[in-house]
Design a protein around this motif. Structure first.
Motif: not given
Length: 257
Positions: A111-117, A130-135, A139-142, A220-222
């Protein structure tokens, strides 16, 4: 030069995580000062296309902000921002600095968020993964259907007992993405990751030994992965017209492998 102990090598590694929102996009003049001309012009040309869909435009703007934040982290650690002009990619598409193998970095946007590691080892040492994920929760998810696809029965039972379904789902999803991204492996391998939430342990053949940090205390989730043995956290920053030191007090820390 005497051999260094693993703990000495680890303590010498510089690590940082930064996140930012598209609402805080720097001015064009600032972007021009930090980003390679080719990268900046290609993203701006795409953004200015009249027929571009909003989602694609959002991703292009997110790419601009993410690379700018990567440049700010390089600057913060005294590294040349000109490295951004020579980013290369592995066969799986994971970006890296071929000229500076002791630096590893990873980017995520949602969405409107970004992150860097980023992790920077000594010049004579190997890179630290290193690695990173944001959500974004927009978002609509099942959740139930996805959990059944990639999680073990034990993890599914854990998920069903949780009262906060959204947070519980992303606690299973984000760590998987992060550990897989550490080696440039895609989400096609989600089912290969074993997530043990109660033991705070993650098993993955596609990631080195390390620590995984997850939090739901942001907009967001990080989740970010650091190849290390200790629970020493990286420097944390939020971008709000400048790098502002941040603190995360509710992180779940996993042992990976």
């Amino acid at each position: 030069m005497p051999n260094k102990m693993p703990s000495e090598i680890e303590s010498a590694v510089k690590r940082a995580v930064v996140w930012g929102n598209l609402a805080d996009m720097p001015s064009s003049a600032v972007l021009q000062a930090y980003l390679p001309t080719a990268l900046l012009s290609s993203r701006l040309q795409g953004i200015e296309q009249s027929d571009i869909n909003p989602r694609r435009q959002q991703r292009l703007r997110g790419s601009l902000l993410a690379h700018f934040l990567l440049a700010k982290l390089l600057e913060h650690f005294g590294q040349p921002i000109s490295l951004l002009e020579r980013i290369q990619r592995t066969p799986s598409g994971r970006p890296y600095f071929a000229e500076m193998p002791q630096i590893d970095f990873n980017i995520s946007h949602s969405a409107d968020w970004v992150a860097v590691v980023i992790a920077i080892a000594e010049a004579d040492e190997s890179a630290v993964a290193v690695a990173i994920d944001i959500e974004s929760p927009q978002k609509v998810r099942n959740f139930d259907g996805l959990i059944r696809f990639y999680a073990s029965e034990a993890e599914q039972h854990w998920f069903m007992r949780q009262t906060q379904k959204e947070a519980a789902f992303y606690r299973t999803w984000c760590p998987r993405e992060a550990v897989l991204k550490s080696q440039g492996v895609g989400i096609v391998k989600l089912r290969s990751v074993t997530h043990l939430p109660q033991q705070q342990q993650i098993l993955c053949d596609y990631a080195p030994t390390g620590k995984l940090f997850f939090t739901d205390e942001l907009p967001f989730y990080l989740a970010y992965f650091l190849q290390q043995s200790q629970e020493r956290q990286p420097e944390l920053f939020c971008w709000q017209s400048k790098l502002i030191s941040a603190n995360l007090s509710q992180q779940v820390i996993y042992q990976v492998n």
